[in-house]
Design an enzyme around this catalytic site. Structure first.
Site, PDB file in Angstrom:
ATOM      1  N   ASN A   7      30.319  -0.129  52.677  1.00 13.02           N
ATOM      2  CA  ASN A   7      29.349   0.862  52.949  1.00 13.02           C
ATOM      3  C   ASN A   7      28.879   1.511  51.593  1.00 13.02           C
ATOM      4  OD1 ASN A   7      28.177   2.965  53.698  1.00 13.02           O
ATOM      5  ND2 ASN A   7      29.877   4.182  54.712  1.00 13.02           N
ATOM      6  N   TRP A   8      27.601   1.103  51.592  1.00 11.91           N
ATOM      7  CA  TRP A   8      26.764   1.488  49.961  1.00 11.91           C
ATOM      8  C   TRP A   8      26.303   2.654  50.264  1.00 11.91           C
ATOM      9  CZ3 TRP A   8      24.245  -4.195  49.807  1.00 11.91           C
ATOM     10  CH2 TRP A   8      25.250  -5.125  49.109  1.00 11.91           C
ATOM     11  N   LYS A   9      26.400   3.521  51.483  1.00  6.82           N
ATOM     12  CA  LYS A   9      25.960   4.802  51.686  1.00  6.82           C
ATOM     13  C   LYS A   9      24.374   5.082  51.029  1.00  6.82           C
ATOM     14  CE  LYS A   9      30.907   5.980  51.539  1.00  6.82           C
ATOM     15  NZ  LYS A   9      31.894   7.128  51.278  1.00  6.82           N
ATOM     16  N   HIS A  90      30.923   8.360  61.210  1.00  5.70           N
ATOM     17  CA  HIS A  90      31.603   8.286  59.824  1.00  5.70           C
ATOM     18  C   HIS A  90      31.447   9.648  59.416  1.00  5.70           C
ATOM     19  CE1 HIS A  90      31.762   8.279  55.465  1.00  5.70           C
ATOM     20  NE2 HIS A  90      32.082   6.864  55.419  1.00  5.70           N
ATOM     21  N   GLU A 160      40.138   6.040  58.871  1.00  2.00           N
ATOM     22  CA  GLU A 160      39.689   6.869  57.610  1.00  2.00           C
ATOM     23  C   GLU A 160      39.946   8.073  57.240  1.00  2.00           C
ATOM     24  OE1 GLU A 160      36.341   4.514  55.498  1.00  2.00           O
ATOM     25  OE2 GLU A 160      35.250   5.753  56.860  1.00  2.00           O
ATOM     26  N   GLY A 166      36.399   9.155  49.252  1.00  2.00           N
ATOM     27  CA  GLY A 166      35.995   9.640  48.054  1.00  2.00           C
ATOM     28  C   GLY A 166      36.970  10.394  46.836  1.00  2.00           C
ATOM     29  N   SER A 202      39.178   5.526  49.664  1.00  2.00           N
ATOM     30  CA  SER A 202      39.586   5.178  48.401  1.00  2.00           C
ATOM     31  C   SER A 202      40.283   3.891  48.108  1.00  2.00           C
ATOM     32  CB  SER A 202      40.596   6.114  47.997  1.00  2.00           C
ATOM     33  OG  SER A 202      39.760   7.464  47.625  1.00  2.00           O
TER      34      SER A 202
HETATM   35  P1  PGA Z   1      35.274   5.492  49.563  1.00  2.00           P
HETATM   36  O1  PGA Z   1      34.336   5.558  50.967  1.00  2.00           O
HETATM   37  O2  PGA Z   1      35.871   4.100  49.691  1.00  2.00           O
HETATM   38  O3  PGA Z   1      34.394   5.839  48.376  1.00  2.00           O
HETATM   39  O4  PGA Z   1      36.394   6.523  49.396  1.00  2.00           O
HETATM   40  C1  PGA Z   1      34.961   5.245  52.087  1.00  2.00           C
HETATM   41  C2  PGA Z   1      34.012   5.484  53.340  1.00  2.00           C
HETATM   42  O5  PGA Z   1      33.313   6.450  53.332  1.00  2.00           O
HETATM   43  O6  PGA Z   1      33.990   4.641  54.391  1.00  2.00           O
END
Ligand code: PGA
Length: 236
Positions: A7-9, A90, A160, A166, A202
């Site tokens: 997920n490159w957001k 999400h 999640e 994050g 994470s």
């Molecule tokens: P992260 O994000 O790996 O940076 O914790 C995961 C996500 O938002 O799906």
């Protein structure tokens, strides 16, 4: 086969997106991993044109439909552009755009009728985790989102924990294992042709092999670490 979802957001610009997509495209077909990545919406077409074998997903859709809805992303754009997967619910979409389990459920139905495989995100807050109510919370989310009368084709559920996204914090391996088992179990009452349970939050180079070694974890959903070529190369 484990699902590896990047997920490159909104982390990457066009140049960075191109370079990571090229790296993924250079991998030979693997029986171990299925890699799916999500560029920013503006970059999907470019990635598809240059690297047609890369499998892409959308980071969200909305419910406004085609027509007078400025700024909206209708599911038909996914269908027409051969984007086969879409993340729903999400935590960042839940907090920034006020999605909740009910909206996620409606989006899920849209995905099903349009042959888009949904990646449904669920997860508890730190306070729910600390009061040891995670299972109860996740069960409520699952029951809010899925319908016993619907026959689902392929569904991906990403567990999640909100406090893990994050932050560099993750549940213990034994907890990820226990929750994945639990989710497989409670999903049995629904009619899924294929159900995959992923872990996200994470995930990084230090923990990814341990997480993927858990039998009931069918893959990982990765945010910030997936924007680094070193991490991506791990799946070569
Ligand atoms: P992260 O994000 O790996 O940076 O914790 C995961 C996500 O938002 O799906």
């Amino acid at each position: 086969m484990k699902y590896i979802i990047f997920n490159w957001k909104s982390y990457l610009n066009l140049k960075e997106t191109t370079s990571l997509s090229m790296l993924i495209a250079s991998f030979s077909k693997s029986k171990k991993h299925k890699i799916i990545s999500a560029p920013n919406n503006f970059f999907h077409l470019m990635v598809q044109k240059k690297y047609p074998k890369n499998t892409l997903f959308a980071q969200n859709i909305d419910l406004h439909g085609l027509g007078a809805s400025t700024g909206s992303l209708d599911i038909s754009y996914l269908r027409e552009n051969k984007i086969k997967y879409c993340i729903l619910g999400h935590s960042e979409v839940r907090s920034n755009f006020k999605d909740n389990d009910q909206t996620v459920s409606k989006k899920l139905n849209l995905c099903i009728t349009n042959n888009i495989t949904p990646i449904v995100c669920i997860g508890e807050s730190k306070s729910v985790y600390e009061s040891k109510k995670t299972k109860k919370y996740l069960k409520t989310q699952i029951d809010n989102i899925f319908n016993k009368k619907t026959s689902y084709r392929e569904i991906i559920v990403a567990y999640e924990p909100l406090w893990s996204i994050g932050t560099g914090l993750t549940p213990k391996m034994s907890e990820i294992d226990e929750i994945s088992n639990y989710l497989h179990d409670i999903c049995k009452k629904y009619s899924f042709k294929k159900i995959k349970i992923l872990y996200g939050g994470s995930v990084n180079l230090d923990n990814v092999s341990d997480i993927l070694s858990l039998q009931k974890v069918n893959g990982v959903l990765v945010g910030s670490a997936s924007t680094k070529s070193d991490f991506i190369k791990y799946f070569k």
